[in-house]
Scaffold this active site. Structure first.
Site, PDB file in Angstrom:
ATOM      1  N   CYS A  66       3.070 -14.122  60.901  1.00 47.92           N
ATOM      2  CA  CYS A  66       2.123 -13.740  61.955  1.00 47.92           C
ATOM      3  C   CYS A  66       1.052 -12.815  61.399  1.00 47.92           C
ATOM      4  CB  CYS A  66       2.888 -13.034  63.085  1.00 47.92           C
ATOM      5  SG  CYS A  66       1.808 -12.323  64.342  1.00 47.92           S
ATOM      6  N   VAL A  68      -1.473 -10.326  62.585  1.00 51.46           N
ATOM      7  CA  VAL A  68      -1.636  -9.586  63.848  1.00 51.46           C
ATOM      8  C   VAL A  68      -3.049  -9.662  64.404  1.00 51.46           C
ATOM      9  CG1 VAL A  68       0.279  -7.952  63.535  1.00 51.46           C
ATOM     10  CG2 VAL A  68      -2.003  -7.363  62.655  1.00 51.46           C
ATOM     11  N   TYR A 156     -10.620   4.166  57.257  1.00 50.27           N
ATOM     12  CA  TYR A 156      -9.173   4.238  57.498  1.00 50.27           C
ATOM     13  C   TYR A 156      -8.857   5.431  58.398  1.00 50.27           C
ATOM     14  CZ  TYR A 156      -4.181   4.722  56.264  1.00 50.27           C
ATOM     15  OH  TYR A 156      -2.801   4.834  56.295  1.00 50.27           O
ATOM     16  N   LYS A 160      -7.035   5.722  62.145  1.00 46.43           N
ATOM     17  CA  LYS A 160      -5.776   6.449  62.357  1.00 46.43           C
ATOM     18  C   LYS A 160      -5.942   7.567  63.397  1.00 46.43           C
ATOM     19  CE  LYS A 160      -3.301   3.910  59.675  1.00 46.43           C
ATOM     20  NZ  LYS A 160      -2.244   3.045  60.244  1.00 46.43           N
ATOM     21  N   ASP A 192       5.266   6.201  48.925  1.00 51.11           N
ATOM     22  CA  ASP A 192       5.194   5.306  47.770  1.00 51.11           C
ATOM     23  C   ASP A 192       5.461   3.849  48.164  1.00 51.11           C
ATOM     24  OD1 ASP A 192       4.922   4.518  45.235  1.00 51.11           O
ATOM     25  OD2 ASP A 192       6.641   5.609  44.421  1.00 51.11           O
TER      26      ASP A 192
END
Ligand code: NAI
Ligand SMILES: CCCCCC(=O)/C=C/C=C\C=C\C=C\[C@@H](O)[C@@H](O)CCCC(=O)O
Length: 282
Positions: A66, A68, A156, A160, A192
């Site tokens: 899938c 998204v 980014y 967020k 990580d």
């Protein structure tokens, strides 16, 4: 009140690798009845499904290919999980990329924010107590980049921060009392995972983050933090998972930014009043 994952049906977007895969493992450790893993990485998804079904028993995990960002595929995956399991109790919106190259900004927003909102709203429709559901939990993945300022990753970070705002508003008490849908936000520190193999996806050639300056946490710690937040978190709470330390409820610290917003609001009210007085005097 502590919430239990025992017997719950969960869905994790982007769950084939990294923090998502560790969240899937942690959900099963905590007794989830079934976990659906939605991802574009078919090989990693199938490997994880087979490994966990061997460990926990047949049909505990289903991998569904899938993307998204594809509305039909996303809703189709939700429908398949509901048909197979009767209900979805927990949705973890984990799928995300870190690609701040200006030519890819729309894709970053589409995966990290637009698709997360779409998935949350679809979950809301299924789980809402006044729409035939029986409540549930949505866990949205933000980052320390949503709380702090990292100039090397402006796009980014914007996604967020927006995830935090969306989650704390949707999860607010006014909604929760009617919906029975808890909404939690997770802010991870540098963890990580394969999300960034090198620095080439930062904003430009001058942008640098020395990830090695931070204590890189293990993705297992992040996955564990998600289920801890699930167990303890009130709706609209914000959780920090950093440096392999236990999940920390930072809702109060986060809401201090609202106090700053209040100061801005009061200042604007003063300016508005002054403007009106000046107009009357003219
Ligand atoms: N690794 C870190 O330091 C941090 C990660 N996060 C967030 O945690 C989440 C997971 O990141 P990681 O595990 O580090 O990365 P990752 O790259 O290991 O995992 C992301 C997963 O999402 C999947 N994915 C990407 N695009 C997709 C799409 N269109 N449809 C479906 N699946 C898709 C990928 O195939 C991958 O399996 C992201 O939202 C990220 O922003 C937040 C803070 C820190
Ligand atoms: C300081 C920024 C915080 C933002 C946290 C976040 O949301 C996303 C972090 C994304 C990537 C984390 C990467 C970790 C990478 C490690 O595997 C590291 O070893 C990679 C080193 C890369 C390099 O070339 O310096």
């Amino acid at each position: 009140m502590a919430h239990s994952l025992n017997g719950k049906v969960a869905l994790v977007t982007g769950g084939a690798s990294g923090i998502g895969a560790c969240t899937v493992r942690s959900l099963l450790e905590e007794g989830a009845k079934h976990v659906a893993v939605l991802d574009i990485e078919v090989e990693a998804g199938n490997v994880l499904q087979n490994e966990l079904n061997t460990k926990y028993g047949e049909n505990k995990v289903t991998f569904i290919e899938c993307d998204v960002t594809n509305k039909e595929t996303l809703v189709g995956a939700f429908n398949a999980v509901q048909e197979q399991n009767g209900y979805i109790d927990v949705v973890v919106n984990n799928a995300g990329i870190l690609d701040d190259t200006p030519e890819n900004f729309e894709r970053t927003i589409n995966i990290n924010l637009t698709s997360l909102i779409r998935s949350s709203l679809h979950s809301w429709k299924i789980m809402h107590k006044e729409k035939g559901g029986s409540g549930g939990t949505i866990i949205n993945f933000s980052s320390v980049a949503g709380l702090l300022k990292f100039e090397a990753i402006p796009i980014y970070s914007a996604t967020k921060t927006a995830v935090l705002k969306f989650s704390t508003c949707l999860g607010d008490e006014t909604h929760y009392t009617r919906s029975g849908v808890r909404v939690l936000a997770m802010c991870f520190g540098v963890t990580d995972t394969p999300i960034l193999e090198n620095n080439t996806k930062l904003f430009d050639e001058t942008a640098k983050i020395n990830f090695k300056e931070f204590k890189l946490q293990r993705p297992e710690s992040a996955g564990k933090a998600v289920t801890e937040a699930y167990k303890q978190g009130t709706s609209a709470s914000v959780w920090l998972s950093n440096a392999d330390e236990p999940a920390l409820d930072v809702t109060k610290d986060h809401s201090k930014s609202m106090e700053s917003a209040l100061k801005v609001y009061l200042k604007m009210q003063q300016q508005k009043k002054k403007h009106q007085q000046q107009k009357q005097q003219q």
